[in-house]
Design an enzyme around this catalytic site. Structure first.
Site, mmCIF file in Angstrom:
data_model
loop_
_atom_site.group_PDB
_atom_site.id
_atom_site.type_symbol
_atom_site.label_atom_id
_atom_site.label_comp_id
_atom_site.label_asym_id
_atom_site.label_seq_id
_atom_site.Cartn_x
_atom_site.Cartn_y
_atom_site.Cartn_z
ATOM 1 C CG ASN A 23 0.043 -1.188 1.218
ATOM 2 O OD1 ASN A 23 1.242 -1.080 1.429
ATOM 3 N ND2 ASN A 23 -0.756 -0.143 1.074
ATOM 4 C CG HIS A 65 2.939 -1.556 -11.346
ATOM 5 N ND1 HIS A 65 4.099 -1.493 -12.079
ATOM 6 C CD2 HIS A 65 3.273 -1.198 -10.080
ATOM 7 C CE1 HIS A 65 5.093 -1.092 -11.300
ATOM 8 N NE2 HIS A 65 4.615 -0.902 -10.072
ATOM 9 C CG HIS A 90 4.890 -4.400 -6.718
ATOM 10 N ND1 HIS A 90 6.268 -4.383 -6.718
ATOM 11 C CD2 HIS A 90 4.503 -3.164 -7.153
ATOM 12 C CE1 HIS A 90 6.690 -3.181 -7.132
ATOM 13 N NE2 HIS A 90 5.634 -2.428 -7.405
ATOM 14 C CG ASP A 117 9.563 9.866 -0.262
ATOM 15 O OD1 ASP A 117 9.382 8.747 -0.793
ATOM 16 O OD2 ASP A 117 9.144 10.152 0.872
ATOM 17 C CE LYS A 158 2.237 8.413 -14.517
ATOM 18 N NZ LYS A 158 1.485 7.287 -15.079
HETATM 19 N N1 BES Z 1 5.602 0.803 -4.997
HETATM 20 C C1 BES Z 1 5.178 1.780 -5.935
HETATM 21 C C2 BES Z 1 4.812 3.080 -5.292
HETATM 22 C C3 BES Z 1 5.911 3.700 -4.460
HETATM 23 C C4 BES Z 1 7.219 3.738 -4.911
HETATM 24 C C5 BES Z 1 5.618 4.267 -3.260
HETATM 25 C C6 BES Z 1 8.204 4.318 -4.131
HETATM 26 C C7 BES Z 1 6.609 4.836 -2.489
HETATM 27 C C8 BES Z 1 7.913 4.866 -2.923
HETATM 28 C C9 BES Z 1 4.003 1.289 -6.772
HETATM 29 O O1 BES Z 1 4.042 -0.063 -7.057
HETATM 30 C C10 BES Z 1 4.036 2.007 -8.090
HETATM 31 O O2 BES Z 1 5.013 1.885 -8.762
HETATM 32 N N2 BES Z 1 2.980 2.714 -8.449
HETATM 33 C C11 BES Z 1 2.872 3.383 -9.708
HETATM 34 C C12 BES Z 1 1.966 2.571 -10.599
HETATM 35 C C13 BES Z 1 2.335 2.565 -12.049
HETATM 36 C C14 BES Z 1 3.766 2.259 -12.331
HETATM 37 C C15 BES Z 1 1.425 1.630 -12.815
HETATM 38 C C16 BES Z 1 2.279 4.772 -9.473
HETATM 39 O O3 BES Z 1 1.959 5.090 -8.331
HETATM 40 O O4 BES Z 1 2.171 5.542 -10.396
HETATM 41 ZN ZN ZN Z 2 5.614 -0.573 -8.338
#
Ligand code: BES
Ligand code: ZN
Length: 614
Positions: free
Chosen positions: A282, A305, A309, A385, A564
């Site tokens: 965000n 990361h 963005h 999702d 995750k």
């Molecule tokens: N933008 C993503 C999270 C996301 C992706 C939310 C798709 C909803 C739908 C975020 O930048 C991300 O990739 N987060 C990763 C971090 C990691 C790659 C370091 C995570 O949440 O694990």
């Molecule tokens: Zn990401």
């Protein structure tokens, strides 16, 4: 008439919204928001305009210029992915005022009762809008093709405070005479004990980057443009401030590599453990899971990361989720460049190696449905999702790394800067990227098979496993485990979380239960404070049917809501049919008991895993 995005009802012949003015009255007793949204279109429109909504009750639609009711229709048919289109009929008008109420099950919102918070005193609520959940908070053209500026007034109980991924203007008493923007009755808006927090977002953003959180929130300053926010628990705030002390250094590295930081602030918000992602980019305020606070500054990778963005994803945005790799592949590449600059080449290689293994495993997992091993996908009729995977991240990374190898780092760095400058504050698709690449690096298409990379399934032959001593050593130790050799104390003396993660992920999916216990007796992996390590170990334990760890699995599934971790744990419990009855019953029971503590998005994802296998 044609849809512009497989996940939105927005029509190509309709003007897009350029500004939204929001008023929110938070009612914690019903877990709802009474609200209004004033949409401004790029130009006046006559005829129907279709807007995305999900689980919203629309109470009125008004032309704010003439102050007259507009006729509208909320489709009673709920599309399981897109929600309910709201059709408003306009006569040469560019402004629409919609009043509505959210639902307690709005998919973007998690409402926590006081007992579900750390301090147990006040309720808490936060958003997660990516991929397509903004429409469950306010009616909008919920496609990243659109970019909006907005302002927002949040009317909340005075004991709480609000944060947003926007500039904070002021905290003040509610005013009589129009302050509520018709969100609710003025008597409610101005009631005793309420305050208004005002925000403005001057940089145009795709709707999925809209975010707020309301609760008993405190903060610490960690850098000239960074504060870390979290539930007001001194120990949590102190730990977070320590973990993220290096943030400013990373922002500077980012600026050097990718150009000026255009969002002014880079604040961090550490959420309760139910936050469904590791991090969410965000703008101006990244949202983070508390599991990144490990006490050893390794949470910096997730921050790197989400910071990355700021350039790739937030400045240049994928036009639709079909091009999601443009967001995540570029960001994974950029993240690793930042990590390399601040933590060194070895750590960066380790991350590339963990990603490589994840990618190879994902390709194997998708072998019966190769569509989602492509970078450019077709998500018509598909819930983003449900198909979330490492492919856009790691295959996207591999593609960019391949281009870097072809033209050399200096030329690639120059290309990246040019690319970002050329497309900033725009939403683009894969073809636009490829055209820009070919124009900037003439002849690149003769050296790299761009079509195979973007449209082909599986891993192209010129993808590459990283080369580094530490990476190679860990992978070969993991192979030796199959022959019954465990790494010695000396060999693991310098290992941190990421080394263990790489090691565990390179072990066979299933080994002798006695080997699992032996490994844990020596290295206490099931007790690791690092969830990456703990979850990788627990996956091995489940794969090996080592039921003495199921109580730890249960505890883990009940204390964190990060997908995750939920995804692989629930999946390894229920996948495969032979003799897994006990695990399946166990998974169902744990989910039934933990469900309420998960964010609605995570609830949906776990439900879909269980329903696929049971
Ligand atoms: N933008 C993503 C999270 C996301 C992706 C939310 C798709 C909803 C739908 C975020 O930048 C991300 O990739 N987060 C990763 C971090 C990691 C790659 C370091 C995570 O949440 O694990
Ligand atoms: Zn990401």
């Amino acid at each position: 008439m044609a849809p512009i995005d497989p996940h939105s009802f927005t029509d190509s012949t309709h003007p897009l919204t350029i500004h939204i003015s929001l008023s929110f009255y938070f009612d914690f007793s019903t877990s709802t928001i009474a609200a209004s949204a004033l949409l401004t279109l790029r130009h006046p429109h006559s005829g129907d305009l279709v807007i995305d909504t999900r689980s919203l009750t629309i109470t009125s639609v008004i032309d704010p210029i003439t102050n007259t009711q507009l006729s509208f229709h909320l489709s009673p048919n709920v599309d399981p992915i897109k929600g309910q289109p709201l059709t408003v009929s306009l006569t040469n008008s560019s402004k629409i005022l919609i009043t509505f109420i959210t639902s307690p099950s709005s998919s973007a919102l998690q409402w926590l009762t006081p007992p579900q918070t750390f301090n147990k005193k006040y309720p808490f609520v936060y958003t997660q809008c990516q991929a397509i959940h903004a429409r469950s908070i306010f009616p909008c053209q919920d496609t990243p093709t659109s970019r909006v500026r907005y302002n927002a007034k949040l009317n909340i109980p005075h004991q709480l405070s609000a944060v947003m991924s926007a500039r904070h203007v002021e905290r003040r008493a509610p005013l009589a005479g129009g302050d509520s923007g018709y969100a609710c009755d003025e008597s409610l808006w101005c009631a005793e004990g309420r305050v208004v927090e005002e925000f403005v977002m001057e940089q145009p953003i795709p709707p999925y980057l809209f975010a707020f959180s309301v609760g008993e929130i405190g903060c610490r300053e960690v850098g000239p443009r960074t504060k870390v926010f979290a539930e007001a628990v001194p120990a949590v705030l102190d730990a977070a401030a320590k973990e993220f002390a290096g943030t400013e250094d990373m922002i500077r590295v980012g600026e050097k590599l990718f150009g000026e930081y255009d969002w002014e602030r880079f604040d961090l918000l550490v959420l309760p453990p139910s936050f469904p992602y590791g991090g969410m980019e965000n703008p101006r305020m990244v949202f983070l899971t508390p599991t990144v606070i490990k006490g050893d500054a390794s949470g910096a990778q997730v921050v790197a990361h989400e910071l990355a963005h700021s350039w790739t994803g937030n400045l240049i945005t994928n036009k639709t989720n079909d091009h999601f790799w443009l967001n995540e592949g570029f960001t994974t590449y950029a993240e690793r460049r930042i990590v390399e600059a601040v933590q060194g080449e070895d750590i960066a290689a380790l991350n590339i190696g963990i990603g490589w293994k994840g990618l190879v495993d994902t390709m194997e997992r998708f072998k019966d449905n190769m569509e989602f091993t492509k970078l450019l996908t077709n998500q018509e009729g598909v819930d983003p999702d449900d198909v979330y995977s490492e492919v856009p991240y790691e295959k996207g990374f591999q593609f960019l790394w391949r281009i870097e190898r072809q033209i050399g780092r200096a030329a690639f760095d120059e290309f990246l800067k040019k690319y970002i400058a050329a497309f900033k504050f725009q939403s683009i698709d894969t073809q636009m990227f490829l055209d820009f690449l070919k124009a900037s690096i003439p002849g690149i298409e003769n050296d790299i098979d761009l079509k195979t990379w973007t449209e082909g399934t599986g891993l192209p032959p010129d993808a590459m496993e990283p080369v580094s001593n530490i990476y190679t050593k860990i992978v070969s130790l993991a192979h030796e485990f199959k022959q019954g050799r465990m790494p010695s104390e000396d060999e693991v003396a310098s290992w941190h979380g990421q080394e263990w993660e790489l090691y565990l992920e390179n072990l066979p999916k299933s080994v002798e239960a006695s080997q699992v216990t032996a490994l844990d007796r020596r290295y206490r992996l099931s007790e690791s404070k690092d969830y990456e390590v703990k979850v990788a170990f627990l996956q091995l334990a489940i794969g090996s049917r080592c039921s003495e760890y199921y109580n730890v699995v249960e505890k883990t599934l009940k204390e964190v809501g990060r997908m995750k971790y939920l995804r692989p744990l629930y999946t390894s419990l229920v996948q495969g049919s032979a003799g897994k009855e006990e695990e399946k019953i166990f998974a169902q029971r744990v989910f039934a008991e933990a469900r309420e503590t998960y964010h609605p998005i995570a609830q949906g994802v776990v439900e879909s895993i269980l329903s696929k296998h049971l």
